[in-house]
Design a protein around this motif. Sequence first.
Motif, PDB file in Angstrom:
ATOM      1  N   ALA A 136      50.321  13.300  47.437  1.00 17.30           N
ATOM      2  CA  ALA A 136      50.695  13.297  45.990  1.00 17.30           C
ATOM      3  C   ALA A 136      51.165  14.708  45.444  1.00 17.30           C
ATOM      4  CB  ALA A 136      49.563  12.709  45.112  1.00 17.30           C
ATOM      5  N   THR A 137      50.613  15.642  45.729  1.00 17.02           N
ATOM      6  CA  THR A 137      50.994  17.140  45.231  1.00 17.02           C
ATOM      7  C   THR A 137      52.397  17.427  45.875  1.00 17.02           C
ATOM      8  OG1 THR A 137      48.463  17.312  45.146  1.00 17.02           O
ATOM      9  CG2 THR A 137      50.198  19.525  45.022  1.00 17.02           C
ATOM     10  N   GLU A 138      52.463  17.092  47.153  1.00 19.51           N
ATOM     11  CA  GLU A 138      53.652  17.605  47.726  1.00 19.51           C
ATOM     12  C   GLU A 138      54.871  16.824  47.276  1.00 19.51           C
ATOM     13  OE1 GLU A 138      55.264  18.791  52.311  1.00 19.51           O
ATOM     14  OE2 GLU A 138      55.050  16.624  51.836  1.00 19.51           O
ATOM     15  N   GLN A 139      54.750  15.494  46.844  1.00 17.07           N
ATOM     16  CA  GLN A 139      55.771  14.723  46.281  1.00 17.07           C
ATOM     17  C   GLN A 139      56.083  15.012  44.958  1.00 17.07           C
ATOM     18  OE1 GLN A 139      57.672  12.581  48.050  1.00 17.07           O
ATOM     19  NE2 GLN A 139      58.748  12.417  46.021  1.00 17.07           N
ATOM     20  N   SER A 140      55.079  15.470  44.005  1.00 21.34           N
ATOM     21  CA  SER A 140      55.251  15.836  42.758  1.00 21.34           C
ATOM     22  C   SER A 140      56.060  17.204  42.646  1.00 21.34           C
ATOM     23  CB  SER A 140      53.870  16.141  42.252  1.00 21.34           C
ATOM     24  OG  SER A 140      53.279  17.572  42.539  1.00 21.34           O
ATOM     25  N   LEU A 141      55.942  17.957  43.822  1.00 18.26           N
ATOM     26  CA  LEU A 141      56.707  19.295  43.809  1.00 18.26           C
ATOM     27  C   LEU A 141      58.302  18.991  43.994  1.00 18.26           C
ATOM     28  CD1 LEU A 141      57.428  22.397  44.434  1.00 18.26           C
ATOM     29  CD2 LEU A 141      56.801  22.061  46.410  1.00 18.26           C
ATOM     30  N   PHE A 142      58.664  18.067  44.992  1.00 14.13           N
ATOM     31  CA  PHE A 142      59.897  17.409  45.187  1.00 14.13           C
ATOM     32  C   PHE A 142      60.604  16.556  43.924  1.00 14.13           C
ATOM     33  CE2 PHE A 142      58.852  18.897  49.149  1.00 14.13           C
ATOM     34  CZ  PHE A 142      59.992  19.544  49.680  1.00 14.13           C
ATOM     35  N   ASN A 143      59.675  16.021  43.333  1.00 10.67           N
ATOM     36  CA  ASN A 143      60.173  15.199  41.957  1.00 10.67           C
ATOM     37  C   ASN A 143      60.613  16.252  41.106  1.00 10.67           C
ATOM     38  OD1 ASN A 143      59.017  13.025  43.099  1.00 10.67           O
ATOM     39  ND2 ASN A 143      57.452  12.552  41.895  1.00 10.67           N
ATOM     40  N   ALA A 144      59.712  17.415  40.909  1.00 12.59           N
ATOM     41  CA  ALA A 144      60.355  18.256  39.931  1.00 12.59           C
ATOM     42  C   ALA A 144      61.249  19.185  40.594  1.00 12.59           C
ATOM     43  CB  ALA A 144      58.878  19.292  39.676  1.00 12.59           C
ATOM     44  N   ILE A 145      61.422  19.246  41.699  1.00 12.39           N
ATOM     45  CA  ILE A 145      62.587  20.202  42.147  1.00 12.39           C
ATOM     46  C   ILE A 145      64.085  19.229  41.720  1.00 12.39           C
ATOM     47  CG2 ILE A 145      63.902  20.670  44.229  1.00 12.39           C
ATOM     48  CD1 ILE A 145      61.286  21.581  45.431  1.00 12.39           C
ATOM     49  N   GLU A 146      63.816  17.957  41.639  1.00 14.85           N
ATOM     50  CA  GLU A 146      65.124  17.347  41.621  1.00 14.85           C
ATOM     51  C   GLU A 146      65.840  17.457  40.311  1.00 14.85           C
ATOM     52  OE1 GLU A 146      66.941  15.116  43.520  1.00 14.85           O
ATOM     53  OE2 GLU A 146      65.742  16.030  45.128  1.00 14.85           O
ATOM     54  N   TYR A 147      64.823  18.179  39.260  1.00 16.75           N
ATOM     55  CA  TYR A 147      65.316  18.333  37.873  1.00 16.75           C
ATOM     56  C   TYR A 147      65.853  19.553  37.833  1.00 16.75           C
ATOM     57  CZ  TYR A 147      62.806  14.167  35.949  1.00 16.75           C
ATOM     58  OH  TYR A 147      62.580  13.211  35.587  1.00 16.75           O
ATOM     59  N   ALA A 148      65.998  20.568  38.665  1.00 14.49           N
ATOM     60  CA  ALA A 148      66.451  21.882  38.826  1.00 14.49           C
ATOM     61  C   ALA A 148      68.064  21.916  38.865  1.00 14.49           C
ATOM     62  CB  ALA A 148      65.976  22.695  39.838  1.00 14.49           C
ATOM     63  N   VAL A 149      68.675  21.388  37.973  1.00 10.23           N
ATOM     64  CA  VAL A 149      70.165  21.159  37.747  1.00 10.23           C
ATOM     65  C   VAL A 149      70.573  21.601  36.478  1.00 10.23           C
ATOM     66  CG1 VAL A 149      72.101  19.587  38.088  1.00 10.23           C
ATOM     67  CG2 VAL A 149      69.974  19.407  39.366  1.00 10.23           C
ATOM     68  N   GLU A 150      71.702  22.248  36.256  1.00 12.45           N
ATOM     69  CA  GLU A 150      72.049  22.886  34.999  1.00 12.45           C
ATOM     70  C   GLU A 150      72.184  21.699  33.974  1.00 12.45           C
ATOM     71  OE1 GLU A 150      75.012  26.292  34.240  1.00 12.45           O
ATOM     72  OE2 GLU A 150      76.465  24.426  34.262  1.00 12.45           O
ATOM     73  N   GLY A 151      71.868  21.686  32.763  1.00  7.92           N
ATOM     74  CA  GLY A 151      71.671  20.686  31.682  1.00  7.92           C
ATOM     75  C   GLY A 151      70.607  19.969  31.337  1.00  7.92           C
ATOM     76  N   ASN A 152      69.748  20.074  32.342  1.00  4.57           N
ATOM     77  CA  ASN A 152      68.316  19.356  32.322  1.00  4.57           C
ATOM     78  C   ASN A 152      67.721  20.125  31.535  1.00  4.57           C
ATOM     79  OD1 ASN A 152      69.013  17.180  33.650  1.00  4.57           O
ATOM     80  ND2 ASN A 152      68.291  17.851  35.561  1.00  4.57           N
TER      81      ASN A 152
END
Length: 272
Positions: A132-148
Amino acid sequence: MAKKKKSRIPIKTAEEINLMRAAGETASEILQATAAFIEAGKTTREIDEFAAREIEKHGCTSAFLNYRGFPGNVCVGLNECVVHGIGDEQEVKEGDIVKIDVGIFKNGWIGDNATTVPVGKIDEASKTLLAATEQSLFNAIEYAVEGNRLWDLCGSVNSYVRKFKFTVVRDLVGHGVGKELHEEPQVPNYRPMGKRSPVLKAGMILAIEPMVNAGTSHVETLADGWTMVTADRANSAHFEHTVLVGKEAPEILTWRPRTALPEQLGIPELAL
């Protein structure tokens, strides 16, 4: 017309991003080698010393050693240790989970990443915590896009792990990173209330690092002044990547193969 307030969050140039890519790649290589070295019977001091040799072999220096007086080359801790563990005579045992955090300077720029390593057969609860912790990291990374919005990135961690009745540490945060280990912005693993969220822009570089506990979110600092442990001594997991905010997609500067997917840990796919 009022002047627009200048963002305090650094935007890296193309040249600086290339230097950060190189630092991130090296930090990842050192982390992976150190993780592979971990096994039952090794002491945390031996793990720290191995990482120090890897750092030297790669022509880098530790970003942690002597930082505000920290005495370790890397951060290494077992089970209830959340972060900032110092290598000592504590011996790794079968069933432990080992947190290892590697930060290095390469050509004046920092690479920063962390993982949690299962030692032999670990219990089912620990497997779920890691996955769950590793997946939460990758969930957060998906938001690292300009405008978010940064707070959407941060909030995604807590929103995910609480489905498993885990908690995020609120006393510690991720951060911007570059020539300094800690730059703006702070990157908590929850959505701050009552604060306006920064808008992410391409060229920002963030150290995103979920710190997730099996029990209470509260932590304590041990007598050494550094090692932070869960207040209830339940297990904690920590995963971290240095991530470049992109115009179209994020870029993981400390990329490494994933290690805590449910199928890798031998547990069913995580139910949401």
